[in-house]
Write a protein that holds these residues in place. Structure first.
Motif, PDB file in Angstrom:
ATOM      1  N   MET A   1      45.948  45.076  32.040  1.00 14.62           N
ATOM      2  CA  MET A   1      44.689  44.703  32.439  1.00 14.62           C
ATOM      3  C   MET A   1      44.536  44.354  34.056  1.00 14.62           C
ATOM      4  O   MET A   1      45.222  43.473  34.248  1.00 14.62           O
ATOM      5  CB  MET A   1      43.948  43.783  31.634  1.00 14.62           C
ATOM      6  N   SER A   2      43.919  44.880  34.875  1.00 15.90           N
ATOM      7  CA  SER A   2      43.584  44.631  36.252  1.00 15.90           C
ATOM      8  C   SER A   2      42.700  43.313  36.549  1.00 15.90           C
ATOM      9  O   SER A   2      42.109  43.014  35.566  1.00 15.90           O
ATOM     10  CB  SER A   2      43.394  45.649  36.937  1.00 15.90           C
ATOM     11  N   VAL A   3      43.075  42.826  37.582  1.00 14.99           N
ATOM     12  CA  VAL A   3      42.087  41.654  37.968  1.00 14.99           C
ATOM     13  C   VAL A   3      41.943  41.652  39.466  1.00 14.99           C
ATOM     14  O   VAL A   3      42.163  42.468  40.152  1.00 14.99           O
ATOM     15  CB  VAL A   3      43.146  40.408  37.891  1.00 14.99           C
ATOM     16  N   ILE A   4      40.645  41.022  39.641  1.00 15.58           N
ATOM     17  CA  ILE A   4      40.164  40.963  41.021  1.00 15.58           C
ATOM     18  C   ILE A   4      40.336  39.544  41.372  1.00 15.58           C
ATOM     19  O   ILE A   4      40.114  38.721  41.039  1.00 15.58           O
ATOM     20  CB  ILE A   4      38.599  41.179  40.814  1.00 15.58           C
ATOM     21  N   LEU A   5      40.813  39.663  42.820  1.00 19.17           N
ATOM     22  CA  LEU A   5      40.956  38.196  43.721  1.00 19.17           C
ATOM     23  C   LEU A   5      39.986  38.125  44.558  1.00 19.17           C
ATOM     24  O   LEU A   5      39.869  39.297  45.470  1.00 19.17           O
ATOM     25  CB  LEU A   5      42.520  38.354  44.059  1.00 19.17           C
TER      26      LEU A   5
ATOM     27  N   THR B   1      48.019  42.412  37.856  1.00 22.07           N
ATOM     28  CA  THR B   1      48.126  41.543  36.853  1.00 22.07           C
ATOM     29  C   THR B   1      47.817  40.137  37.636  1.00 22.07           C
ATOM     30  O   THR B   1      47.582  39.906  38.850  1.00 22.07           O
ATOM     31  CB  THR B   1      49.622  41.121  36.434  1.00 22.07           C
ATOM     32  N   GLU B   2      47.292  38.942  36.869  1.00 22.30           N
ATOM     33  CA  GLU B   2      47.003  37.860  37.188  1.00 22.30           C
ATOM     34  C   GLU B   2      48.110  37.063  37.900  1.00 22.30           C
ATOM     35  O   GLU B   2      47.870  36.360  38.866  1.00 22.30           O
ATOM     36  CB  GLU B   2      46.422  36.931  35.997  1.00 22.30           C
ATOM     37  N   GLU B   3      49.319  37.238  37.511  1.00 25.94           N
ATOM     38  CA  GLU B   3      50.335  36.549  38.207  1.00 25.94           C
ATOM     39  C   GLU B   3      50.485  37.513  39.706  1.00 25.94           C
ATOM     40  O   GLU B   3      50.877  36.261  40.442  1.00 25.94           O
ATOM     41  CB  GLU B   3      51.700  37.005  37.340  1.00 25.94           C
ATOM     42  N   HIS B   4      50.444  38.448  39.570  1.00 22.69           N
ATOM     43  CA  HIS B   4      50.641  39.116  41.200  1.00 22.69           C
ATOM     44  C   HIS B   4      49.419  38.541  42.042  1.00 22.69           C
ATOM     45  O   HIS B   4      49.713  38.334  43.032  1.00 22.69           O
ATOM     46  CB  HIS B   4      50.458  40.541  41.030  1.00 22.69           C
TER      47      HIS B   4
ATOM     48  N   PHE C   1      39.521  36.990  38.655  1.00 25.79           N
ATOM     49  CA  PHE C   1      38.926  37.332  37.569  1.00 25.79           C
ATOM     50  C   PHE C   1      39.344  38.479  36.727  1.00 25.79           C
ATOM     51  O   PHE C   1      39.717  39.689  37.236  1.00 25.79           O
ATOM     52  CB  PHE C   1      37.400  37.890  38.044  1.00 25.79           C
ATOM     53  N   THR C   2      39.283  38.646  35.374  1.00 27.53           N
ATOM     54  CA  THR C   2      39.895  39.669  34.743  1.00 27.53           C
ATOM     55  C   THR C   2      38.719  40.877  34.940  1.00 27.53           C
ATOM     56  O   THR C   2      37.286  40.682  34.951  1.00 27.53           O
ATOM     57  CB  THR C   2      39.988  39.403  33.302  1.00 27.53           C
ATOM     58  N   VAL C   3      39.281  42.195  34.990  1.00 28.36           N
ATOM     59  CA  VAL C   3      38.115  43.310  35.202  1.00 28.36           C
ATOM     60  C   VAL C   3      37.598  43.548  33.712  1.00 28.36           C
ATOM     61  O   VAL C   3      38.657  43.995  32.840  1.00 28.36           O
ATOM     62  CB  VAL C   3      38.773  44.560  35.865  1.00 28.36           C
TER      63      VAL C   3
ATOM     64  N   PHE D   1      34.341  51.642  43.457  1.00 27.42           N
ATOM     65  CA  PHE D   1      34.955  50.609  44.174  1.00 27.42           C
ATOM     66  C   PHE D   1      36.561  50.540  44.201  1.00 27.42           C
ATOM     67  O   PHE D   1      37.180  50.242  45.219  1.00 27.42           O
ATOM     68  CB  PHE D   1      34.360  49.306  43.763  1.00 27.42           C
ATOM     69  N   PHE D   2      36.816  50.593  43.092  1.00 29.18           N
ATOM     70  CA  PHE D   2      38.391  50.396  42.752  1.00 29.18           C
ATOM     71  C   PHE D   2      39.117  51.524  41.964  1.00 29.18           C
ATOM     72  O   PHE D   2      39.408  51.281  40.786  1.00 29.18           O
ATOM     73  CB  PHE D   2      38.623  48.943  42.184  1.00 29.18           C
ATOM     74  N   PRO D   3      39.114  52.490  42.611  1.00 29.64           N
ATOM     75  CA  PRO D   3      39.684  53.678  41.803  1.00 29.64           C
ATOM     76  C   PRO D   3      40.909  53.473  41.082  1.00 29.64           C
ATOM     77  O   PRO D   3      41.935  52.710  41.451  1.00 29.64           O
ATOM     78  CB  PRO D   3      39.663  54.752  42.603  1.00 29.64           C
TER      79      PRO D   3
END
Length: 101
Positions: free
Chosen positions: A1-5, A56-59, A84-86, A99-101
């Motif tokens: 699951m991707s995240v937004i910074l 990832t959140e770690e990245h 934030f988690t997407v 916005f984020f393909p």
């Protein structure tokens, strides 16, 4: 699951418009787990930042720790960030993947 910074900070106006950011942008693309970035700025208020997507959140956290220090060296002040988690199902409904393909 991707995240937004999400990053934002105060930046002197002359730095925003005079800094060569191409090398910085290219370096970001090589960060571990990086997916994409939208650059944000408000020349009227002297604010800048961006929305980054990481795998990832770690990245994202590792990048944030490094970028806070880099931004300070570049003259940024009042540096803030959040991760934030997407919510991917809702994001698809509202075309957020554009916005984020």
């Amino acid at each position: 699951m991707s995240v937004i910074l999400q990053f934002d900070f105060q930046f002197p106006h002359e730095v925003l418009i005079n800094r060569d950011t191409q090398a910085l942008a290219e370096s970001i693309t090589h960060e571990p787990g990086f997916v994409s970035k939208i650059w944000t700025q408000n020349l009227k208020t002297g604010e800048a930042g961006g929305l980054y997507r990481f795998q990832t959140e770690e990245h994202a956290q590792k990048y944030a720790d490094m970028h806070v220090e880099r931004a300070k060296k570049m003259g940024a002040q009042n540096i803030r960030y959040k991760i934030f988690t997407v919510n991917e199902p809702m994001t698809k409904i509202t075309f957020g993947e554009k916005f984020f393909p």
